[in-house]
Write an enzyme that holds these catalytic residues in place. Structure first.
Site, PDB file in Angstrom:
ATOM      1  N   LYS A  61     -10.691  -4.947  -5.345  1.00 14.66           N
ATOM      2  CA  LYS A  61     -11.326  -3.724  -5.843  1.00 14.66           C
ATOM      3  C   LYS A  61     -10.283  -2.714  -6.309  1.00 14.66           C
ATOM      4  O   LYS A  61     -10.568  -1.857  -7.115  1.00 14.66           O
ATOM      5  CB  LYS A  61     -12.279  -3.103  -4.827  1.00 14.66           C
ATOM      6  CG  LYS A  61     -11.790  -3.069  -3.424  1.00 14.66           C
ATOM      7  CD  LYS A  61     -12.959  -2.868  -2.447  1.00 14.66           C
ATOM      8  CE  LYS A  61     -12.546  -3.322  -1.076  1.00 14.66           C
ATOM      9  NZ  LYS A  61     -13.671  -3.592  -0.195  1.00 14.66           N
ATOM     10  N   LYS A  82       0.821  -1.213   0.000  1.00 12.49           N
ATOM     11  CA  LYS A  82       0.000   0.000   0.000  1.00 12.49           C
ATOM     12  C   LYS A  82       0.854   1.260   0.000  1.00 12.49           C
ATOM     13  O   LYS A  82       0.442   2.287  -0.518  1.00 12.49           O
ATOM     14  CB  LYS A  82      -0.928   0.014   1.226  1.00 12.49           C
ATOM     15  CG  LYS A  82      -2.104  -0.926   1.104  1.00 12.49           C
ATOM     16  CD  LYS A  82      -3.190  -0.509   2.086  1.00 12.49           C
ATOM     17  CE  LYS A  82      -4.337  -1.513   2.095  1.00 12.49           C
ATOM     18  NZ  LYS A  82      -5.356  -1.166   3.108  1.00 12.49           N
ATOM     19  N   LYS A 133      -4.835 -11.472  -7.541  1.00 14.14           N
ATOM     20  CA  LYS A 133      -5.995 -11.686  -6.683  1.00 14.14           C
ATOM     21  C   LYS A 133      -7.152 -10.803  -7.120  1.00 14.14           C
ATOM     22  O   LYS A 133      -6.939  -9.651  -7.491  1.00 14.14           O
ATOM     23  CB  LYS A 133      -5.610 -11.309  -5.248  1.00 14.14           C
ATOM     24  CG  LYS A 133      -5.711 -12.457  -4.282  1.00 14.14           C
ATOM     25  CD  LYS A 133      -5.384 -11.998  -2.886  1.00 14.14           C
ATOM     26  CE  LYS A 133      -6.254 -10.832  -2.457  1.00 14.14           C
ATOM     27  NZ  LYS A 133      -6.134 -10.484  -1.054  1.00 14.14           N
TER      28      LYS A 133
END
Ligand code: TRP
Length: 342
Positions: free
Chosen positions: A214, A126, A211
């Site tokens: 979203k 992230k 994977k």
């Protein structure tokens, strides 16, 4: 396992293991979330006391549009009620409604190593994809550990991606107990994760090496909880496979076909290896996977459409009261153990 439920268990209730898990309010749930962890949340209600938390404070560790978090919190609550979280049997609540989460998070940070946090792969991922990296993004796993430890949690049902965070939670709980407890009386319960085998990793239908997520921004490869019948059929029909034409479960060399088998297996409760033997062609496999997913999602979609905001807010308020009652007891024990001045 050391259990330490004396403070905070509903009086007299038969002792069932306590399950705790959390989900960030960041938009619609997709099939990866559902098969990876959430389906397990509702199934586990038969055998555990469940506490399920919408972690709005965690979601703020990356920048959000003003007003987004409040709406997303209600939407997430609706999703969870629709997949079968039953507020009669489980506690469903919002993290920011129970102040003890941030209070315990600080004490947990005091026994969490900088180096430990730096090794977290979710932080690495992230922090690479955001221009602004908050210090909260870095300490995020300590807040997550506090979420779990605040309720004397025995099991944490999560997807495979949260394995490392639950391991860290165990490590810091053991360290906390070593520092502040004694052998007879551990302060914190050391939890275990529970990761469902087949569905733990659902991949993107267009890009089966990644994977389903979203953040991938792959609308054709992501099946959302609220997709229509037509959308679901189309996404499966167009799912990327390979050209060798053989139906076999082999995620390394046949990621697309294996992903369809994984989805079919999780949705029907079968085994991907065995299901492979039923098929000689990709077309029928795709059609059956789509049908199985539709059958799974239809009742969820129906329940979701019947929920209204006021009803959901009342459920969350009641959940917060019940969560607070447990958290306050554990925090009392923690404050005593740390020996803060009363
Ligand atoms: N980090 C989790 C995720 O991204 C969400 C989460 C926060 C959580 N606190 C938790 C999960 C406690 C399980 C237990 O999915």
């Amino acid at each position: 396992m050391a259990t330490n439920h004396a403070n905070g268990r509903a009086g007299g209730a038969a002792e069932r293991p306590r399950a705790f898990s959390g989900i960030q309010p960041t938009g619609t749930i997709h099939l990866g979330n559902y098969l990876g962890a959430l389906m397990n949340w509702s199934a586990m209600q038969d055998t555990t006391d469940g506490i399920y938390c919408i972690v709005d404070l965690h979601a703020l560790s990356v920048p959000r549009e003003q007003g987004e978090i409040r709406l997303a919190t209600i939407e997430a609550a609706k999703d969870l009620l629709a997949i079968g979280i039953d507020p009669e049997r489980s506690i469903l609540f919002v993290q920011s409604h129970v102040r003890e989460h941030t209070e315990l998070a600080w004490l947990i940070q005091c026994v969490t190593g900088f180096g430990e946090l730096r090794r977290m792969t979710q932080f690495k991922d992230k922090s690479e994809s955001n221009d602004f990296v908050s210090s909260a993004l870095f300490t995020y796993p300590a807040l997550q550990a506090a979420d779990i430890l605040l309720y004397d949690t025995d099991v944490v049902p999560v997807g495979d991606d949260q394995r490392q965070h639950v391991e860290l939670t165990r490590d810091v709980a053991i360290r906390f107990n070593n520092r502040y407890g004694n052998d007879d009386e551990p302060v914190l319960v050391v939890p275990e994760h529970r990761i469902p085998p087949a569905g733990a990793r659902v991949m993107d239908l267009q890009n089966p090496e990644a994977k389903m997520s979203k953040s991938l921004d792959s609308p054709a490869g992501t099946v959302n909880l609220l997709d229509t019948e037509g959308e679901i059929a189309k996404k499966f029909k167009r799912a990327v496979t390979d050209s060798d034409g053989e139906v076999r479960f082999d995620p390394e060399t046949k990621p697309g076909v294996s992903n369809l088998l994984t989805i079919l297996a999780s949705a029907t409760g079968g085994e991907p290896e065995q299901l492979a033997a039923d098929y000689t062609q990709y077309g029928p496999l795709k059609a059956d996977a789509a049908e199985a997913v539709l059958e799974l999602l239809r009742p969820v979609q129906k329940r979701r459409s019947e929920l209204d905001d006021d009803q959901v807010k009342a459920i969350l308020a009641d959940g917060a009261d019940r969560a607070r009652a447990v958290a306050a007891g554990v925090m009392d024990r923690v404050r005593d153990a740390v020996d803060l001045l009363r």
